[in-house]
Scaffold this active site. Structure first.
Site, mmCIF file in Angstrom:
data_model
loop_
_atom_site.group_PDB
_atom_site.id
_atom_site.type_symbol
_atom_site.label_atom_id
_atom_site.label_comp_id
_atom_site.label_asym_id
_atom_site.label_seq_id
_atom_site.Cartn_x
_atom_site.Cartn_y
_atom_site.Cartn_z
ATOM 1 N N MET A 1 0.842 -1.196 0.000
ATOM 2 C CA MET A 1 0.000 0.000 0.000
ATOM 3 C C MET A 1 0.881 1.252 0.000
ATOM 4 O O MET A 1 0.424 2.351 0.338
ATOM 5 C CB MET A 1 -0.938 -0.002 1.210
ATOM 6 C CG MET A 1 -1.915 -1.190 1.154
ATOM 7 S SD MET A 1 -3.448 -0.906 2.042
ATOM 8 C CE MET A 1 -2.846 -0.680 3.708
ATOM 9 N N GLY A 2 2.145 1.100 -0.370
ATOM 10 C CA GLY A 2 3.020 2.251 -0.492
ATOM 11 C C GLY A 2 3.547 2.744 0.846
ATOM 12 O O GLY A 2 3.414 2.094 1.867
ATOM 13 N N HIS B 1 8.938 1.042 3.564
ATOM 14 C CA HIS B 1 9.941 1.014 4.637
ATOM 15 C C HIS B 1 10.783 -0.246 4.468
ATOM 16 O O HIS B 1 10.601 -1.009 3.494
ATOM 17 C CB HIS B 1 9.251 1.058 6.004
ATOM 18 C CG HIS B 1 8.172 0.026 6.156
ATOM 19 N ND1 HIS B 1 8.448 -1.318 6.213
ATOM 20 C CD2 HIS B 1 6.824 0.139 6.234
ATOM 21 C CE1 HIS B 1 7.320 -1.989 6.343
ATOM 22 N NE2 HIS B 1 6.311 -1.130 6.345
ATOM 23 N N GLY C 1 10.723 -3.101 5.721
ATOM 24 C CA GLY C 1 9.995 -4.374 5.575
ATOM 25 C C GLY C 1 9.668 -4.637 4.113
ATOM 26 O O GLY C 1 9.931 -5.728 3.577
ATOM 27 N N HIS C 2 9.133 -3.615 3.445
ATOM 28 C CA HIS C 2 8.820 -3.762 2.023
ATOM 29 C C HIS C 2 10.096 -4.048 1.217
ATOM 30 O O HIS C 2 10.087 -4.862 0.307
ATOM 31 C CB HIS C 2 8.205 -2.473 1.481
ATOM 32 C CG HIS C 2 6.901 -2.078 2.123
ATOM 33 N ND1 HIS C 2 6.768 -0.941 2.868
ATOM 34 C CD2 HIS C 2 5.683 -2.663 2.125
ATOM 35 C CE1 HIS C 2 5.519 -0.834 3.284
ATOM 36 N NE2 HIS C 2 4.837 -1.868 2.864
ATOM 37 N N LYS D 1 4.854 -10.270 9.015
ATOM 38 C CA LYS D 1 4.241 -9.323 9.954
ATOM 39 C C LYS D 1 2.725 -9.440 9.918
ATOM 40 O O LYS D 1 2.056 -9.349 10.937
ATOM 41 C CB LYS D 1 4.662 -7.892 9.615
ATOM 42 C CG LYS D 1 4.727 -7.057 10.852
ATOM 43 C CD LYS D 1 4.091 -5.715 10.896
ATOM 44 C CE LYS D 1 3.262 -5.199 9.836
ATOM 45 N NZ LYS D 1 2.311 -4.181 10.278
ATOM 46 N N VAL E 1 10.640 -7.404 9.533
ATOM 47 C CA VAL E 1 11.763 -6.483 9.713
ATOM 48 C C VAL E 1 11.391 -5.504 10.828
ATOM 49 O O VAL E 1 10.284 -4.981 10.864
ATOM 50 C CB VAL E 1 12.066 -5.725 8.402
ATOM 51 C CG1 VAL E 1 13.133 -4.665 8.611
ATOM 52 C CG2 VAL E 1 12.486 -6.713 7.323
ATOM 53 N N SER F 1 6.275 -0.531 10.095
ATOM 54 C CA SER F 1 4.935 -0.409 9.537
ATOM 55 C C SER F 1 4.741 1.006 9.033
ATOM 56 O O SER F 1 5.228 1.966 9.644
ATOM 57 C CB SER F 1 3.894 -0.710 10.623
ATOM 58 O OG SER F 1 2.611 -0.266 10.210
ATOM 59 N N SER F 2 4.031 1.142 7.923
ATOM 60 C CA SER F 2 3.727 2.485 7.412
ATOM 61 C C SER F 2 2.933 3.255 8.450
ATOM 62 O O SER F 2 2.969 4.484 8.507
ATOM 63 C CB SER F 2 2.908 2.391 6.120
ATOM 64 O OG SER F 2 3.549 1.539 5.198
HETATM 65 P P1 AMP Z 1 1.436 -2.983 3.483
HETATM 66 O O1 AMP Z 1 2.008 -1.957 2.556
HETATM 67 O O2 AMP Z 1 1.479 -2.600 4.929
HETATM 68 O O3 AMP Z 1 0.091 -3.488 3.022
HETATM 69 O O4 AMP Z 1 2.403 -4.243 3.402
HETATM 70 C C1 AMP Z 1 2.736 -4.815 2.153
HETATM 71 C C2 AMP Z 1 3.490 -6.112 2.404
HETATM 72 O O5 AMP Z 1 4.652 -5.840 3.181
HETATM 73 C C3 AMP Z 1 2.671 -7.150 3.181
HETATM 74 O O6 AMP Z 1 2.927 -8.438 2.639
HETATM 75 C C4 AMP Z 1 3.221 -7.018 4.572
HETATM 76 O O7 AMP Z 1 3.120 -8.213 5.330
HETATM 77 C C5 AMP Z 1 4.673 -6.687 4.311
HETATM 78 N N1 AMP Z 1 5.269 -6.013 5.460
HETATM 79 C C6 AMP Z 1 4.802 -4.900 6.086
HETATM 80 N N2 AMP Z 1 5.583 -4.587 7.143
HETATM 81 C C7 AMP Z 1 6.561 -5.534 7.194
HETATM 82 C C8 AMP Z 1 7.679 -5.777 8.059
HETATM 83 N N3 AMP Z 1 7.940 -4.986 9.096
HETATM 84 N N4 AMP Z 1 8.455 -6.842 7.804
HETATM 85 C C9 AMP Z 1 8.199 -7.664 6.751
HETATM 86 N N5 AMP Z 1 7.168 -7.487 5.897
HETATM 87 C C10 AMP Z 1 6.361 -6.440 6.114
#
Ligand code: AMP
Length: 284
Positions: A33-34, A37, A39-40, A152, A179, A188-189
């Site tokens: 979702m942009g 960080h 993790g992405h 996560k 991460v 987390s965003s």
């Molecule tokens: P999001 O943008 O929050 O929807 O996350 C997109 C992808 O990144 C999803 O598969 C999340 O599980 C993964 N993600 C988000 N935060 C982390 C993190 N801290 N470590 C690893 N993967 C993450």
């Protein structure tokens, strides 16, 4: 650094995916979702190892947000995201608009049952239906051979795997480890929502999980005892509001009483505007 292509329409994405497949290239997808960080970025790294072309989707999916949730205020910085993706060696950004994804008259949903009743299910009733619908649409448009998700969002990964199995989707799902910041807070965003005081307390999610881990290492096998220890630790932080603290079977996500086999320790805690989740999995 290679050229990064940005695609905003479904038809353009189809054409590009078809061309990549016709050239025999293996497509890796990292759905996001942009507001990227670390993790992405680790997901992108893993996707690069598993494929020839990495597509990162950036789409804040209105369908997975509840009416009282943060869709309208979800953070974004497209320019920065594009630079980060380019720096990581991503090849393509797929960033459709909400109108492109859900035009007037849109009426189709994909819903996984049972697994979505546990953990985040009760507090976010339509969330996973939105996730599985958008992931299906992203798979249809990007035609990936492999998709990389993050541990996560453990429940999301289990639900998407189930969907892929049930619908015979020809996509390999890989899950990359969580991460964290130096103090243990999962990246987390949504961490930008935290005030300085909340930010100081937020590592308590990780600390509670670490406490669970050490109780289990000492031989504790009663889920209720571990849950209570985690709850107490979190409740000691003035800004924390517990949504849930659960120990579930890692495959069917049903709560367990005695710890054995693959178990998932999962929690969701609110700090002001931010709802944070974290988890860890062990095999006993
Ligand atoms: P999001 O943008 O929050 O929807 O996350 C997109 C992808 O990144 C999803 O598969 C999340 O599980 C993964 N993600 C988000 N935060 C982390 C993190 N801290 N470590 C690893 N993967 C993450």
């Amino acid at each position: 650094m290679g050229d990064l292509k940005v695609i905003q329409t479904v038809s353009d994405m189809h054409r590009t995916a078809d061309e990549m497949r016709a050239s025999g290239l293996r497509i890796g997808l990292v759905p996001t979702m942009g507001y990227l960080h670390g993790g992405h970025l680790s997901l992108i790294r893993q996707a690069r190892r598993a494929s020839d072309r990495v597509v990162v989707s950036i789409f804040v999916n209105p369908m997975q947000f509840g009416p009282q949730e943060d869709y309208a205020t979800y953070p974004s910085d497209f320019e920065r995201d594009v630079k980060l993706i380019q720096g990581m060696g991503g090849d393509l950004v797929y960033a459709p608009s909400a109108k492109e994804m859900y035009p007037e008259g849109y009426a189709t949903y994909v819903a996984v049952e049972r697994l979505t009743q546990h953990l985040c299910g009760p507090t976010r009733p339509r969330h996973f239906r939105g996730v599985t619908t958008v992931v299906t649409k992203l798979f249809a448009a990007v035609k990936p051979h492999v998709a990389v998700l993050g541990q996560k969002d453990a429940q999301q990964a289990v639900v998407v795997r189930q969907m892929v199995r049930d619908l015979d989707l020809d996509v390999e799902i890989r899950v990359a480890p969580t991460v964290r910041e130096a103090d243990g807070l999962a990246r987390s965003s949504r961490n930008v929502y935290l005030s300085p005081g909340e930010r100081r307390e937020a590592p308590v999610l990780y600390q509670a999980l670490q406490e669970a881990r050490s109780l289990v290492a000492q031989g504790e096998r009663r889920a209720a005892v571990v849950v209570e220890a985690m709850r107490q630790r979190i409740a000691a932080r003035p800004h924390a509001r517990i949504d849930y603290v659960c120990v579930v079977n890692a495959e069917d996500l049903r709560p367990v009483e005695a710890l054995s086999g693959a178990v998932l320790f999962a929690l969701a805690v609110r700090f002001g505007k931010a709802r944070l989740i974290d988890n860890f999995q062990v095999s006993l």
